[in-house]
Design an enzyme around this catalytic site. Structure first.
Site, PDB file in Angstrom:
ATOM      1  N   SER A  70      20.434-134.760 -42.167  1.00  0.00           N
ATOM      2  CA  SER A  70      21.778-134.697 -41.589  1.00  0.00           C
ATOM      3  C   SER A  70      22.577-135.890 -42.081  1.00  0.00           C
ATOM      4  CB  SER A  70      21.688-134.758 -40.069  1.00  0.00           C
ATOM      5  OG  SER A  70      21.286-136.051 -39.686  1.00  0.00           O
ATOM      6  N   LYS A  71      23.884-135.832 -41.830  1.00  0.00           N
ATOM      7  CA  LYS A  71      24.757-136.926 -42.240  1.00  0.00           C
ATOM      8  C   LYS A  71      24.260-138.230 -41.592  1.00  0.00           C
ATOM      9  CE  LYS A  71      29.663-137.679 -43.019  1.00  0.00           C
ATOM     10  NZ  LYS A  71      29.932-138.934 -42.434  1.00  0.00           N
ATOM     11  N   ARG A  72      23.856-138.090 -40.341  1.00  0.00           N
ATOM     12  CA  ARG A  72      23.388-139.274 -39.621  1.00  0.00           C
ATOM     13  C   ARG A  72      22.121-139.861 -40.274  1.00  0.00           C
ATOM     14  NH1 ARG A  72      21.191-138.732 -34.143  1.00  0.00           N
ATOM     15  NH2 ARG A  72      20.038-140.664 -34.268  1.00  0.00           N
TER      16      ARG A  72
END
Ligand code: GLU
Length: 464
Positions: free
Chosen positions: A244-246
């Site tokens: 994920s982006k995170r």
């Protein structure tokens, strides 16, 4: 060239456009292990040609974090931004040999053509319109790019992990290699640098696999020795899907700030896509160097399993001496705690087996330094009454006040007589203010006589 008969020289080539993250740390570690295993050199090259996005602070972050892990360049660190003359020389060579040409197509024209090809379901590649420009007409200010003439051929990437991966150059088209003589593009600079730095093996992420086909074409045009290639599997989210982006934004600093030890991080990162024979899990850096074999890197993606990191970290914390741990805790616990060295060491001795991360030390050790307020009810064991609890604590206090040293044994006897819960429970809460803690007598030994008495009296007062 093979690891056996030529000097192994590998590199990582981070772009300093962000802080160090796990992906780059993994590429760095694998290169480093490969170099050390083969008694070769590990080098760092900073790809800082993107002037707008490259920042010195990111460069320092990357280099310093790798250094903290024990990964350092064996030679001075190279910066692409300082190597303009070298790239220019090779660009001129290609232009003089008519292996490259100036392209005048504008961005807009190229975009429109690309769109049209994609709409027609064709691979988006340059149509070669400027390929017949004569060199002497070229190079004026209106030129947009320098392109490499790409011959029609099959390119075989002999990947040390994946085996042969074949690409068709006719799908690639003539490759842009520079904006002008002073502004080389990524693909060109990488190939020139790897050659100039005598890189024997290029080990990098799978996302570069298609780039490698281009790099081989560029290298062949320049009549370079082509290095060996290995593409490391993608990192995947814990559940196996895309990161994920995170996840992607998780910087290495975040891992350090959470209090993962470098031994745990190295061990964990080494297992992101590689595993030794017999599936050993706990391995020191020296053992990793000894065992590292690029052929054992897996092809499929490597899931990031934080539970495994936690488990490894707890293992390495447990195995550290109290002296070592005290040093590691700098920045994780209040400065004043270090002044109470005896208390800190005693507390650590008792708690280190439960400590998963250094960031939890403040919470895990806190009660030794300061007793938090707690509700009087917490002192009461199961169905006992307040009165019974008070009596137990008074008996304990008498024993402690009588002789601190002898009280340890006496409290055990008392607990055997009256019931373990009836004695240990209120004492535990009195000393720690917590439901869960190390055994109360162990806490007493660490707190010492005076503080043990103060805390027991305080508990008694709460119930009176
Ligand atoms: N600068 C590239 C990157 O950060 C690495 C290129 C390479 O390893 O060849 O992805």
């Amino acid at each position: 060239m093979s690891p056996e008969n030529s000097r192994v020289r590998v590199r990582i080539a981070p772009s300093p456009t962000g802080k160090l993250h796990l992906g780059t740390a993994r590429t760095a570690l694998f290169n480093f292990l490969f170099a050390r295993h083969h008694n070769g050199d590990f080098l760092i090259r900073i790809e800082d040609t993107d002037k707008e996005r490259s920042k010195k602070e990111y460069e320092h972050n990357i280099i310093d974090n790798l250094k903290w892990l024990g990964i350092e360049s064996d030679d001075h660190i190279i910066h692409q931004s300082e190597r303009g003359d070298i790239y220019k020389r090779y660009l001129e060579k290609l232009l003089n040999q008519n292996k490259a040409y100036y392209c005048y197509c504008t961005k807009e024209e190229l975009e429109a053509e690309k769109e049209a090809l994609i709409t027609a379901g064709l691979p988006p590649k340059y149509n070669g319109r400027c390929a017949s420009q004569k060199p002497q007409e070229a190079g004026d200010a209106s030129s947009q790019l320098i392109r490499l003439r790409v011959p029609q051929k099959k390119i075989v990437v002999k990947d040390m992990i994946r085996g042969n991966v074949t690409f068709d150059s006719s799908l690639i088209g003539d490759i842009p290699i520079a904006k002008n003589l002073d502004t080389p593009l990524f693909h060109f600079a990488v190939v020139v640098d790897d050659f100039e730095m005598k890189i024997s093996h290029v080990i990098r992420g799978e996302d570069h696999l298609t780039n490698t086909a281009k790099h081989i074409l560029i290298g062949e045009s320049l009549e370079f020795n082509i290095p060996h290639y290995a593409h490391l599997p993608l990192l995947l989210a814990p559940q196996g899907g895309k990161l994920s982006k995170r996840d992607l934004e998780t910087s290495f600093d975040d891992f350090r700030n959470q209090g993962y030890l470098k031994e745990a991080l190295i061990n964990f990162i080494a297992l992101l896509g590689w595993h030794p024979e017999k599936d050993r899990e706990v391995m020191s850096l020296d053992e990793l160097i000894e065992e590292f074999d690029i052929k054992r890197v897996q092809k499929g993606g490597a899931a990031i399993n934080i539970e495994k990191l936690d488990w490894l970290n707890a293992h390495y914390i447990r195995n550290k001496s109290v002296d070592e741990l005290v040093l590691c805790l700098k920045g994780f616990i209040p400065q004043e705690w270090f002044d109470k060295n005896g208390l800190l060491r005693g507390a650590l001795e008792l708690q280190k087996d439960r400590l998963k991360k250094l960031s939890l030390a403040k919470e895990n050790l806190g009660f030794f330094f300061e007793l938090e307020e707690y509700e009087p009810e917490l002192l009461i064991w199961k169905d006992n009454s307040e009165k019974e609890t008070l009596d137990s604590l008074k008996k304990i206090l008498d024993l402690v006040e009588d002789s601190f040293e002898k009280s340890f044994e006496k409290i055990v006897e008392l607990a055997e007589k009256e019931g373990r819960g009836d004695i240990y429970w209120p004492l535990r809460v009195a000393l720690s203010g917590l439901k869960n803690s190390p055994p109360p007598i162990e806490i007493m030994k660490v707190l010492g006589e005076e503080e043990s008495i103060i805390r027991t009296r305080k508990a008694i007062k709460k119930l009176q």
